[in-house]
Design a protein around this motif. Structure first.
Motif, PDB file in Angstrom:
ATOM      1  N   THR A   1       0.847  -1.196   0.000  1.00 57.92           N
ATOM      2  CA  THR A   1       0.000   0.000   0.000  1.00 57.92           C
ATOM      3  C   THR A   1       0.880   1.243   0.000  1.00 57.92           C
ATOM      4  N   GLU A   2       0.491   2.223  -0.772  1.00 60.17           N
ATOM      5  CA  GLU A   2       1.162   3.524  -0.766  1.00 60.17           C
ATOM      6  C   GLU A   2       0.107   4.619  -0.685  1.00 60.17           C
ATOM      7  N   ILE A   3       0.365   5.570   0.205  1.00 59.14           N
ATOM      8  CA  ILE A   3      -0.481   6.757   0.328  1.00 59.14           C
ATOM      9  C   ILE A   3       0.438   7.959   0.154  1.00 59.14           C
ATOM     10  N   HIS A   4       0.102   8.819  -0.791  1.00 58.57           N
ATOM     11  CA  HIS A   4       0.946   9.969  -1.123  1.00 58.57           C
ATOM     12  C   HIS A   4       0.158  11.273  -1.068  1.00 58.57           C
ATOM     13  N   ASP A   5       0.806  12.296  -0.544  1.00 63.49           N
ATOM     14  CA  ASP A   5       0.408  13.685  -0.749  1.00 63.49           C
ATOM     15  C   ASP A   5      -1.056  14.004  -0.449  1.00 63.49           C
ATOM     16  N   VAL A   6      -1.485  13.696   0.765  1.00 58.51           N
ATOM     17  CA  VAL A   6      -2.810  14.088   1.217  1.00 58.51           C
ATOM     18  C   VAL A   6      -2.667  14.709   2.604  1.00 58.51           C
ATOM     19  N   ILE A   7      -3.473  15.718   2.886  1.00 60.76           N
ATOM     20  CA  ILE A   7      -3.435  16.413   4.175  1.00 60.76           C
ATOM     21  C   ILE A   7      -4.817  16.333   4.804  1.00 60.76           C
ATOM     22  N   LEU A   8      -4.849  15.986   6.078  1.00 64.05           N
ATOM     23  CA  LEU A   8      -6.090  16.030   6.848  1.00 64.05           C
ATOM     24  C   LEU A   8      -6.124  17.382   7.540  1.00 64.05           C
ATOM     25  N   GLY A   9      -7.112  18.216   7.220  1.00 64.22           N
ATOM     26  CA  GLY A   9      -7.146  19.611   7.638  1.00 64.22           C
ATOM     27  C   GLY A   9      -7.466  19.848   9.104  1.00 64.22           C
ATOM     28  N   SER A  10      -7.233  21.063   9.533  1.00 63.29           N
ATOM     29  CA  SER A  10      -7.349  21.448  10.946  1.00 63.29           C
ATOM     30  C   SER A  10      -8.791  21.503  11.456  1.00 63.29           C
ATOM     31  N   HIS A  11      -9.771  21.496  10.571  1.00 62.27           N
ATOM     32  CA  HIS A  11     -11.167  21.485  11.003  1.00 62.27           C
ATOM     33  C   HIS A  11     -11.713  20.064  11.093  1.00 62.27           C
ATOM     34  N   SER A  12     -10.845  19.092  10.919  1.00 61.26           N
ATOM     35  CA  SER A  12     -11.214  17.681  11.014  1.00 61.26           C
ATOM     36  C   SER A  12     -10.882  17.153  12.402  1.00 61.26           C
ATOM     37  N   SER A  13     -11.441  15.984  12.740  1.00 62.44           N
ATOM     38  CA  SER A  13     -11.100  15.331  14.001  1.00 62.44           C
ATOM     39  C   SER A  13     -11.259  13.819  13.850  1.00 62.44           C
ATOM     40  N   ILE A  14     -10.385  13.093  14.538  1.00 63.95           N
ATOM     41  CA  ILE A  14     -10.429  11.635  14.576  1.00 63.95           C
ATOM     42  C   ILE A  14     -10.544  11.255  16.046  1.00 63.95           C
TER      43      ILE A  14
END
Length: 176
Positions: A45-58
């Motif tokens: 698996t490869e995951i490239h160049d994605v950002i989870l933004g500051s208005h998100s939450s996990i």
């Protein structure tokens, strides 16, 4: 995206885009589940160049919680690698243990390799372990909370806070 019984495998290329206003909440269940933008990753698996933004939450009451991916799970004996490259987390991430901005936990043997490169965390990371069925409670880290010796972590950085709160047991931070 990806569960323990059906992990995400293959290539995800985010094109440098930010995913924002995403709320992942997993609470009050007896099922174990890996939680993140990607829940469970499998081999090759490869995951490239994605950002989870500051208005998100996990948020989860379970372990294996990460901004980009909750966990890598590959059965012993498989050969290959999992790569997370050029990804960022700006979201707040909270879980019981094995909590991190990029990747919560890794479960595979020495034939597999993990590569985390050019990733960053700017979110607040919190492990809230209650001393349940884990031997090392409260693992939390900016990039990857629990990994193996066959992990290569390069050019990754942290700008966010990392907090561990435990009840009854002493916390430690073995990750990166």
């Amino acid at each position: 995206i990806g569960t323990q019984s059906n992990p995400f495998t293959g290539l995800f290329y985010g094109g440098g885009h930010t995913i924002d206003y995403l709320a992942c909440r997993y609470e009050h269940s007896t099922d174990d589940i890996d939680v993140g933008l990607f829940g469970t990753l499998g081999m090759r698996t490869e995951i490239h160049d994605v950002i989870l933004g500051s208005h998100s939450s996990i948020t989860s009451t379970k372990n294996a919680v990460g901004g980009i991916a909750g966990c890598v799970r590959v059965p012993d004996g498989n050969i290959g690698s999992v790569r997370i490259i050029g990804c960022g987390n700006q979201a707040n991430v909270t879980g019981s243990f094995n909590v991190a901005g990029i990747l919560g936990a890794v479960y595979f043997d020495e034939k597999m390799q993990l590569v985390l490169s050019d990733c960053y965390n700017a979110g607040s990371i919190t492990a809230t372990s209650k001393g349940e069925k884990n031997t090392g409670t409260g693992e939390s880290a900016a990039i990857c909370a629990a990994t193996k010796s066959n992990a290569l972590v390069t050019r990754c950085w942290n700008l966010g806070g990392v907090t561990t709160t435990t009840t009854g047991l002493q916390p430690y931070r073995p990750g990166y």
